[in-house]
Design an enzyme around this catalytic site. Structure first.
Site, short mmCIF file in Angstrom:
data_model
loop_
_atom_site.label_atom_id
_atom_site.label_comp_id
_atom_site.label_asym_id
_atom_site.label_seq_id
_atom_site.Cartn_x
_atom_site.Cartn_y
_atom_site.Cartn_z
N LYS A 218 0.83 -1.21 0.00
CA LYS A 218 0.00 0.00 0.00
C LYS A 218 0.87 1.26 0.00
CE LYS A 218 -2.82 1.03 3.69
NZ LYS A 218 -2.72 2.44 4.11
N ARG B 67 2.91 5.95 -3.29
CA ARG B 67 4.06 6.74 -3.76
C ARG B 67 4.21 6.64 -5.27
NH1 ARG B 67 4.51 5.64 1.46
NH2 ARG B 67 5.97 6.75 2.82
N ARG C 1 -7.68 12.74 11.88
CA ARG C 1 -6.23 12.51 11.74
C ARG C 1 -5.51 13.86 11.69
NH1 ARG C 1 -5.32 7.46 9.20
NH2 ARG C 1 -3.20 7.63 10.00
N SER D 215 8.27 9.64 11.57
CA SER D 215 7.08 9.49 10.72
C SER D 215 7.51 9.53 9.25
CB SER D 215 6.07 10.61 10.99
OG SER D 215 5.12 10.64 9.93
N GLN E 23 5.45 9.46 6.86
CA GLN E 23 4.52 10.33 6.12
C GLN E 23 5.00 11.77 6.15
OE1 GLN E 23 0.64 9.53 7.79
NE2 GLN E 23 0.44 7.63 6.64
N ASP F 68 2.73 -0.57 12.06
CA ASP F 68 1.41 -1.07 11.67
C ASP F 68 1.17 -2.51 12.13
OD1 ASP F 68 0.85 1.36 10.51
OD2 ASP F 68 1.46 0.75 8.50
N LYS G 14 -3.66 6.56 14.50
CA LYS G 14 -3.82 5.80 13.25
C LYS G 14 -5.30 5.82 12.84
CE LYS G 14 0.49 5.04 12.90
NZ LYS G 14 1.24 5.78 11.87
N ARG H 59 -5.36 2.99 18.14
CA ARG H 59 -5.10 1.54 18.19
C ARG H 59 -4.67 1.05 19.57
NH1 ARG H 59 -2.50 0.91 12.16
NH2 ARG H 59 -4.51 0.91 11.07
C1 S3P Z 1 2.97 5.11 6.18
C2 S3P Z 1 3.66 5.45 7.30
C3 S3P Z 1 3.22 5.12 8.65
C4 S3P Z 1 2.21 3.99 8.65
C5 S3P Z 1 1.15 4.18 7.63
C6 S3P Z 1 1.74 4.29 6.23
C7 S3P Z 1 3.48 5.54 4.86
O1 S3P Z 1 2.66 6.27 9.24
O2 S3P Z 1 1.61 3.85 9.92
O3 S3P Z 1 0.24 3.07 7.65
O4 S3P Z 1 3.05 4.99 3.82
O5 S3P Z 1 4.33 6.44 4.85
P1 S3P Z 1 3.62 7.37 9.97
O6 S3P Z 1 4.73 7.62 9.08
O7 S3P Z 1 2.78 8.58 10.17
O8 S3P Z 1 4.01 6.72 11.26
#
Ligand code: S3P
Length: 433
Positions: A20, A25, A124, A168, A170, A315, A342, A346
Site C-alpha cells: 500500500k 508513492r 487525523r 514518521s 509520512q 502497523d 492511526k 489503536r
Molecule cells: C505510512 C507510514 C506510517 C504507517 C502508515 C503508512 C506511509 O505512518 O503507519 O500506515 O506509507 O508512509 P507514519 O509515518 O505517520 O508513522
C-alpha cells in the site's frame, strides 16, 4: 457481521497483495513526472484507488484504472512537477495520501486545493505536516489548526532543516516532495529510521536525495523520470498470516513475493525474540528488497518492544499484542503513542478487542501490556472502521477457543479486499458465517 471460527492448521502458499505505501508513492511520483510511468502490480484497494482518483483530478491520465478494475500494469501520464490542476480532493480513508500530497501541491504557485475525507480522516492530525510546510513558506489552513479539511494555496518554498518530533515516514515524505519544488536544500532529521520507500523511489526517478547519518536531504528538481515501478507484496498484509501461522498449532505457510525492506520488517525481529519460526529467503524484486517467508507454528514467550523498533513495526503492533496473548509471560509495548493517531486509536481499539476476547491486556499512555499464556476465549470485536483491527479480529478468531464475530469486517477492503477469501483458503474454510 463476519464470524471466524477456530481453525485447523494454516497450510499452503500465498502471494500477499501489493504494498500500500509503495503504491501510493508510485501514483504520486508518477503524477509528478512528465510523460508515462508504468506501474506493475499497483494495489487495488480503497485507499490506493483514492490516490489514483486524486492524481486524475489533478490532471494526470491513468490508463488501466476504472471504477471497478485496476489492470496488472497501469500507466500514469504525469503533469510534471508544477502542472497540478486546482481541485477538491477526497482522500477517503487514506492518511498517507492526506499527508504526502500537500508536500507536492504546496510549492505550485497560483494553484489552490482542498483535501478532505471520511469521518476517520477528519480525526487525523495534519498539523504535523502543516507546521514544517509553513516554515518552508507554504500557505495552508485547516480546521481547529490541526484537522482536515486542509486548504492549500501554492506559494514559493525555501528548503529548511526540520527535526521530526516523532519518527514518521509520512511527514518525512511530505517534506521531501516539497523539497523538490523548494529553493535550496531541504534536510529532514529523523529521531529514528522510518520506512524509506520515498527516498528509494525518488532516487530511482533521478532526484538528488541522500542521507547523512540521521538526516535525509533533497535538492530541487526540474523533472522526475521514474520509468517503470514494480510494487512488491505488502509486508503489512503478510503480517496477518505470519502471526496466524505462528499461533495456530500445526501451521506451515509459505508467503511469496513479500517486500522485505528492513525499515518495514521490525515484526520479524520481535517475533524472533518471542521464539517464532520464520525462515527468510531473499529474492530480487526490483528497487525494493523482498523474498519468501516460511512460517511454522511455535511456542512463544513475552518480550519488550520500544524505542527505534516502534517505527519499524508500527502497523504490526496490534498483531504483536495478539501474538502476546499466546506467549508465556508478559509483553510490553511502550513509546508507541503514535498508535493513538492511526485509522483508529489503536491502543484503545486493540485493548478493547483483545480484552473482550478474554485476554489479560492493559492499555497504557504509550502502549500496551499483555499478560499472555491463556490464549483467547472468543467473542465479538468491533473494527471501529479500522482495516487492521478488522483483520486482527479475524486472525484472533482462528486461534480462539469459541470463535470471533467481527463487526465492520468490510473495513479490510481499505488495504486488502481479498483478505477473507485468502484466509479461508489457507485455513481450510475458516469463516463460518
Ligand atoms: C505510512 C507510514 C506510517 C504507517 C502508515 C503508512 C506511509 O505512518 O503507519 O500506515 O506509507 O508512509 P507514519 O509515518 O505517520 O508513522
Amino acid at each position: 457481521m463476519a464470524r471466524f471460527g477456530p481453525a485447523g492448521p494454516l497450510r499452503g502458499s500465498l502471494r500477499p497483495p501489493a504494498d500500500k505505501s509503495i503504491s501510493h508513492r508510485a501514483a504520486l511520483i508518477g503524477a509528478m513526472a512528465e510523460g508515462p510511468t508504468v506501474v506493475e502490480d499497483y494495489l487495488n484497494s480503497a485507499d490506493t484507488r483514492s490516490t489514483l482518483a486524486a492524481v486524475t483530478a489533478l490532471g494526470a491520465r491513468v490508463e488501466g484504472f476504472s471504477d471497478d478494475r485496476i489492470e496488472r500494469r497501469i500507466s500514469i501520464d504525469g503533469v510534471g512537477l508544477r502542472g497540478a490542476r486546482p481541485a477538491e480532493i477526497d482522500v477517503g480513508n487514506a492518511g498517507t495520501l492526506l499527508r504526502l500530497l500537500p508536500g507536492w501541491l504546496a510549492g505550485q504557485e497560483g494553484g489552490a486545493w482542498c483535501l478532505d475525507g471520511d469521518d476517520s480522516i477528519r480525526r487525523r492530525p495534519v498539523d504535523r505536516i502543516a507546521d514544517p510546510l509553513r516554515r518552508m513558506g507554504a500557505s495552508l489552513s485547516c480546521r481547529e489548526e490541526r484537522l482536515p479539511p486542509l486548504r492549500i494555496e501554492g506559494s514559493p518554498l525555501s528548503g529548511i532543516e526540520y527535526e521530526l518530533p516523532v519518527a514518521s515516514a509520512q511527514v518525512k515524505s511530505c517534506l521531501l516532495l516539497a523539497g523538490l519544488l523548494a529553493e535550496g536544500e531541504t534536510r529532514v532529521v529523523e529521531p529514528a529510521p522510518s520506512r524509506d520507500h520515498s527516498e528509494r523511489m525518488l532516487a530511482a526517478a533521478g532526484a538528488e536525495v541522500g542521507r547523512e547519518g540521521d538526516v535525509v536531504t533533497i535538492r530541487p528538481a526540474t523533472a522526475l523520470e521514474p520509468g517503470e515501478i514494480t510494487v512488491p507484496g505488502d509486508f503489512s498484509a503478510a503480517a496477518f498470516f505470519i502471526v496466524a501461522a505462528t499461533i495456530v498449532p500445526g501451521s506451515d505457510l509459505v508467503l511469496t513475493g513479500v517486500g522485505l525492506n528492513p525499515t518495514r520488517t521490525g515484526l520479524l525481529e520481535i517475533l524472533d525474540r518471542m521464539g517464532a519460526s520464520v525462515e527468510v529467503e531473499d529474492a530480487d524484486l526490483g528497487a525494493e528488497p523482498g523474498g519468501t517467508l516460511r512460517v511454522g507454528a511455535a511456542e512463544l514467550r513475552g518480550t519488550e518492544v520500544g524505542g527505534a523498533e516502534v517505527p519499524l513495526a508500527i502497523d504490526e503492533l496490534p498483531l504483536v499484542a495478539l501474538a502476546a496473548c499466546f506467549a508465556e509471560g508478559e509483553t510490553t509495548i511502550r513509546e508507541a503513542e503514535e498508535l493513538r493517531r492511526k485509522e483508529s486509536d489503536r491502543i484503545a481499539t486493540v485493548s478493547e478487542a483483545l480484552s473482550g476476547l478474554g485476554a489479560d491486556v492493559e492499555a497504557t499512555a504509550d502502549g500496551l501490556v499483555v499478560r499472555g499464556g491463556g490464549g483467547l476465549r472468543g467473542g465479538t470485536v468491533s473494527s471501529h472502521g479500522d482495516h487492521r483491527i478488522a483483520m486482527m479480529g479475524a486472525v484472533a478468531g482462528l486461534s480462539s477457543r469459541e470463535g470471533v464475530e467481527v463487526e465492520g469486517m468490510d473495513a479490510a477492503a481499505i488495504s486488502y479486499p481479498g483478505f477473507e477469501a485468502d484466509l479461508a483458503a489457507l485455513a481450510g474454510g475458516a469463516r463460518t458465517g
